[in-house]
Design a protein around this motif. Structure first.
Motif, PDB file in Angstrom:
ATOM      1  N   LYS A   1       0.951   4.006  -3.053  1.00 15.84           N
ATOM      2  CA  LYS A   1       0.696   5.438  -2.856  1.00 15.84           C
ATOM      3  C   LYS A   1       1.836   6.285  -3.407  1.00 15.84           C
ATOM      4  O   LYS A   1       1.613   7.327  -4.036  1.00 15.84           O
TER       5      LYS A   1
ATOM      6  N   ASP B   1       1.365   6.233  -7.106  1.00 19.80           N
ATOM      7  CA  ASP B   1       0.161   6.975  -7.491  1.00 19.80           C
ATOM      8  C   ASP B   1       0.396   8.478  -7.407  1.00 19.80           C
ATOM      9  O   ASP B   1      -0.082   9.245  -8.262  1.00 19.80           O
ATOM     10  N   ASP B   2       1.116   8.916  -6.368  1.00 16.89           N
ATOM     11  CA  ASP B   2       1.397  10.352  -6.201  1.00 16.89           C
ATOM     12  C   ASP B   2       2.197  10.895  -7.380  1.00 16.89           C
ATOM     13  O   ASP B   2       2.086  12.086  -7.718  1.00 16.89           O
TER      14      ASP B   2
ATOM     15  N   GLN C   1       0.830  -1.205   0.000  1.00 15.13           N
ATOM     16  CA  GLN C   1       0.000   0.000   0.000  1.00 15.13           C
ATOM     17  C   GLN C   1       0.866   1.258   0.000  1.00 15.13           C
ATOM     18  O   GLN C   1       0.552   2.248  -0.685  1.00 15.13           O
TER      19      GLN C   1
END
Length: 236
Positions: free
Chosen positions: A79, A82-83, A75
């Motif tokens: 993230k 994704d950022d 996770q």
């Protein structure tokens, strides 16, 4: 110049010195989740299209029961990617404690990584190896094989059909630690039960002893290795 700008400048110098990134490249980043690979991912994302021809990034994480990375969660890595709007692929290795050793683990992870890169039409794989990794490799090769050779910035892996690049080759581990702290992703170091007893760890311990007598040993060894590996290319 701030520490963050220094690290970016040193990476840019490696990219230009060794011509690491061709036009319209698609680069796969080996993302362990440790400070080195996350620094590499952030910096590559930052320089794309800024003085360097735009390129595409794709991150690949080789997970499994054991890892020489920081042991962060999927996770967390998702993230991070994704950022930055970077796609992430996660693949599990088959390593078990009873058979765990550096050579076979490294070979399996690289094969999985290279296969994942080619599946995404990428033939350039970026590793987060830095100056201190280069020096350790140089010492191990010199003392074990009688070869004065550290990590190369660019290595065509003909058998696998990919090319390895090491954009952080001029950056010291201390500079990466500082960068990672500033960016907020400094995590625990190697959690591999074998890694803490490896030849690489012993080489680094030996370097610390050498530095007590020759304080500039790391800088000088790194420079000597760069000069030999680049046939005289300018170094920091």
């Amino acid at each position: 110049m701030s520490g963050i700008r220094v690290v970016e400048s040193l990476m840019r110098k490696a990219i230009f010195t060794y011509k690491l990134i061709p036009d319209e490249a698609k680069i796969t980043v080996a993302l362990s989740g440790g400070k080195d690979s996350l620094t590499l991912l952030h910096l590559l994302h930052q320089v794309s299209g800024r003085g360097i021809a735009p390129f595409k990034l794709h991150a690949v994480h080789i997970g499994g029961e054991f890892s020489c990375g920081a042991g962060v969660s999927r996770q967390f890595l998702q993230k991070c990617c994704d950022d930055l709007h970077v796609p992430l692929t996660v693949i599990e290795s088959s390593q078990k404690l009873e058979t765990l050793e550096c050579y076979s683990c490294s070979r399996e992870r690289r094969r999985l990584l290279f296969d994942a890169a080619k599946a995404n039409d990428s033939t350039i794989v970026a590793f987060g190896h830095h100056r201190d990794d280069h020096i350790q490799t140089l010492l191990m090769n010199l003392l074990h094989k009688g070869e004065f050779a550290g990590n190369l910035a660019k290595v065509p892996m003909v058998h696998y059909g990919v090319t390895i690049i090491r954009p952080l080759l001029f950056v010291s581990e201390d500079q990466i630690i500082s960068y990672a702290k500033d960016k907020g992703f400094l995590r625990a170091m190697c959690r591999c039960p074998v890694g803490q007893k490896s030849m690489r760890k012993k080489a680094d311990d030996m370097l610390k002893q050498i530095e007590e007598i020759f304080p500039n040993a790391r800088v000088n060894l790194a420079r000597a290795g760069w000069l030999r590996g680049s046939e005289g290319a300018l170094t920091p």
